[in-house]
Design a protein around this motif. Structure first.
Motif, PDB file in Angstrom:
ATOM      1  N   ASP A   3       0.765  -1.288   0.150  1.00 46.59           N
ATOM      2  CA  ASP A   3      -0.034  -0.022  -0.070  1.00 46.59           C
ATOM      3  C   ASP A   3       0.763   1.425   0.099  1.00 46.59           C
ATOM      4  O   ASP A   3       0.404   2.131  -0.797  1.00 46.59           O
ATOM      5  CB  ASP A   3      -1.004   0.120   1.322  1.00 46.59           C
ATOM      6  CG  ASP A   3      -2.153  -0.956   1.079  1.00 46.59           C
ATOM      7  OD1 ASP A   3      -2.220  -1.564   0.062  1.00 46.59           O
ATOM      8  OD2 ASP A   3      -2.625  -1.311   2.330  1.00 46.59           O
ATOM      9  N   GLY A   4       1.812   1.594   0.897  1.00 50.80           N
ATOM     10  CA  GLY A   4       2.446   2.542   1.094  1.00 50.80           C
ATOM     11  C   GLY A   4       4.036   2.473   0.651  1.00 50.80           C
ATOM     12  O   GLY A   4       4.660   3.084   0.824  1.00 50.80           O
ATOM     13  N   TRP A   6       5.362   3.043  -2.559  1.00 52.61           N
ATOM     14  CA  TRP A   6       6.110   4.207  -3.192  1.00 52.61           C
ATOM     15  C   TRP A   6       6.324   5.358  -2.387  1.00 52.61           C
ATOM     16  O   TRP A   6       7.217   6.305  -2.450  1.00 52.61           O
ATOM     17  CB  TRP A   6       5.542   4.549  -4.578  1.00 52.61           C
ATOM     18  CG  TRP A   6       5.556   3.399  -5.504  1.00 52.61           C
ATOM     19  CD1 TRP A   6       4.966   2.416  -6.006  1.00 52.61           C
ATOM     20  CD2 TRP A   6       6.797   3.220  -6.192  1.00 52.61           C
ATOM     21  NE1 TRP A   6       5.415   1.571  -6.885  1.00 52.61           N
ATOM     22  CE2 TRP A   6       6.571   1.963  -7.001  1.00 52.61           C
ATOM     23  CE3 TRP A   6       8.202   3.568  -6.136  1.00 52.61           C
ATOM     24  CZ2 TRP A   6       7.692   1.433  -7.499  1.00 52.61           C
ATOM     25  CZ3 TRP A   6       9.237   2.923  -6.994  1.00 52.61           C
ATOM     26  CH2 TRP A   6       8.949   1.910  -7.641  1.00 52.61           C
ATOM     27  N   ASP A   7       5.423   5.617  -1.335  1.00 53.32           N
ATOM     28  CA  ASP A   7       5.365   6.632  -0.420  1.00 53.32           C
ATOM     29  C   ASP A   7       6.606   6.419   0.328  1.00 53.32           C
ATOM     30  O   ASP A   7       7.329   7.557   0.657  1.00 53.32           O
ATOM     31  CB  ASP A   7       4.287   6.732   0.212  1.00 53.32           C
ATOM     32  CG  ASP A   7       2.727   7.086  -0.578  1.00 53.32           C
ATOM     33  OD1 ASP A   7       3.309   7.865  -1.522  1.00 53.32           O
ATOM     34  OD2 ASP A   7       1.692   6.937  -0.034  1.00 53.32           O
ATOM     35  N   ASN A   8       7.082   5.203   0.594  1.00 52.39           N
ATOM     36  CA  ASN A   8       7.943   5.171   1.589  1.00 52.39           C
ATOM     37  C   ASN A   8       9.359   5.149   0.869  1.00 52.39           C
ATOM     38  O   ASN A   8      10.178   5.867   1.395  1.00 52.39           O
ATOM     39  CB  ASN A   8       7.829   3.802   2.277  1.00 52.39           C
ATOM     40  CG  ASN A   8       8.719   3.480   3.239  1.00 52.39           C
ATOM     41  OD1 ASN A   8       9.382   4.271   3.836  1.00 52.39           O
ATOM     42  ND2 ASN A   8       9.254   2.031   3.686  1.00 52.39           N
ATOM     43  N   PHE A  10       9.879   7.096  -1.673  1.00 49.10           N
ATOM     44  CA  PHE A  10      10.031   8.689  -2.125  1.00 49.10           C
ATOM     45  C   PHE A  10      10.490   9.343  -0.720  1.00 49.10           C
ATOM     46  O   PHE A  10      10.992  10.505  -0.637  1.00 49.10           O
ATOM     47  CB  PHE A  10       8.848   9.160  -2.635  1.00 49.10           C
ATOM     48  CG  PHE A  10       8.659   8.658  -4.104  1.00 49.10           C
ATOM     49  CD1 PHE A  10       9.709   8.639  -4.935  1.00 49.10           C
ATOM     50  CD2 PHE A  10       7.302   8.386  -4.296  1.00 49.10           C
ATOM     51  CE1 PHE A  10       9.481   8.464  -6.164  1.00 49.10           C
ATOM     52  CE2 PHE A  10       7.126   7.850  -5.882  1.00 49.10           C
ATOM     53  CZ  PHE A  10       8.180   7.937  -6.777  1.00 49.10           C
ATOM     54  N   ARG A  11      10.308   8.965   0.497  1.00 47.94           N
ATOM     55  CA  ARG A  11      10.837   9.477   1.725  1.00 47.94           C
ATOM     56  C   ARG A  11      12.143   9.471   1.699  1.00 47.94           C
ATOM     57  O   ARG A  11      12.764  10.371   2.433  1.00 47.94           O
ATOM     58  CB  ARG A  11      10.074   8.913   2.728  1.00 47.94           C
ATOM     59  CG  ARG A  11       8.597   9.274   2.781  1.00 47.94           C
ATOM     60  CD  ARG A  11       8.190   8.612   4.283  1.00 47.94           C
ATOM     61  NE  ARG A  11       6.493   8.831   4.166  1.00 47.94           N
ATOM     62  CZ  ARG A  11       5.818   8.028   5.079  1.00 47.94           C
ATOM     63  NH1 ARG A  11       6.369   7.162   5.491  1.00 47.94           N
ATOM     64  NH2 ARG A  11       4.679   8.052   4.772  1.00 47.94           N
ATOM     65  N   TYR A  12      12.959   8.581   1.209  1.00 48.31           N
ATOM     66  CA  TYR A  12      14.413   8.127   1.314  1.00 48.31           C
ATOM     67  C   TYR A  12      15.100   9.448   1.001  1.00 48.31           C
ATOM     68  O   TYR A  12      16.280   9.679   1.636  1.00 48.31           O
ATOM     69  CB  TYR A  12      14.864   7.156   0.762  1.00 48.31           C
ATOM     70  CG  TYR A  12      14.779   5.918   1.644  1.00 48.31           C
ATOM     71  CD1 TYR A  12      15.172   5.459   2.806  1.00 48.31           C
ATOM     72  CD2 TYR A  12      13.503   4.995   1.304  1.00 48.31           C
ATOM     73  CE1 TYR A  12      14.809   4.468   3.580  1.00 48.31           C
ATOM     74  CE2 TYR A  12      13.089   3.875   2.158  1.00 48.31           C
ATOM     75  CZ  TYR A  12      13.840   3.737   3.155  1.00 48.31           C
ATOM     76  OH  TYR A  12      13.678   2.539   4.120  1.00 48.31           O
ATOM     77  N   ARG A  14      14.334  12.638   0.896  1.00 46.70           N
ATOM     78  CA  ARG A  14      14.142  13.544   2.022  1.00 46.70           C
ATOM     79  C   ARG A  14      15.001  13.331   3.360  1.00 46.70           C
ATOM     80  O   ARG A  14      15.750  14.160   3.887  1.00 46.70           O
ATOM     81  CB  ARG A  14      12.755  13.718   2.234  1.00 46.70           C
ATOM     82  CG  ARG A  14      12.730  15.048   3.061  1.00 46.70           C
ATOM     83  CD  ARG A  14      11.003  15.272   3.451  1.00 46.70           C
ATOM     84  NE  ARG A  14      10.261  14.194   3.737  1.00 46.70           N
ATOM     85  CZ  ARG A  14       9.084  13.918   3.807  1.00 46.70           C
ATOM     86  NH1 ARG A  14       8.165  14.828   3.396  1.00 46.70           N
ATOM     87  NH2 ARG A  14       8.574  12.739   4.205  1.00 46.70           N
TER      88      ARG A  14
END
Length: 68
Positions: A3-4, A6-8, A10-12, A14
């Motif tokens: 579920d998350g 790609w969100d996870n 894309f946090r790397y 940052r």
């Protein structure tokens, strides 16, 4: 299941930028009081310029590049 994902991912970047900025700020924070005096400012800038010049010459010699 993912579920998350790609969100996870894309946090790397940052997180990496935050860690890198923290390291840079903590490395140069002790130098800030030294930069307020002109003599030490000139000495630190000269040391930085000399180190950069030495690194450039060393890398050029190691890679076999022209010295011009």
């Amino acid at each position: 299941m993912f579920d998350g994902f790609w969100d996870n991912i894309f946090r790397y970047p940052r997180y990496f930028i935050t860690i890198l900025l923290g390291v840079v700020l903590n490395a140069f924070a002790p130098l800030v009081p030294l930069l307020k005096r002109p003599i030490t400012l000139i000495a630190i800038l000269g040391l930085f310029a000399g180190s950069l010049f030495f690194l450039t010459l060393t890398l050029r010699a190691m890679l076999g590049l022209s010295t011009i």
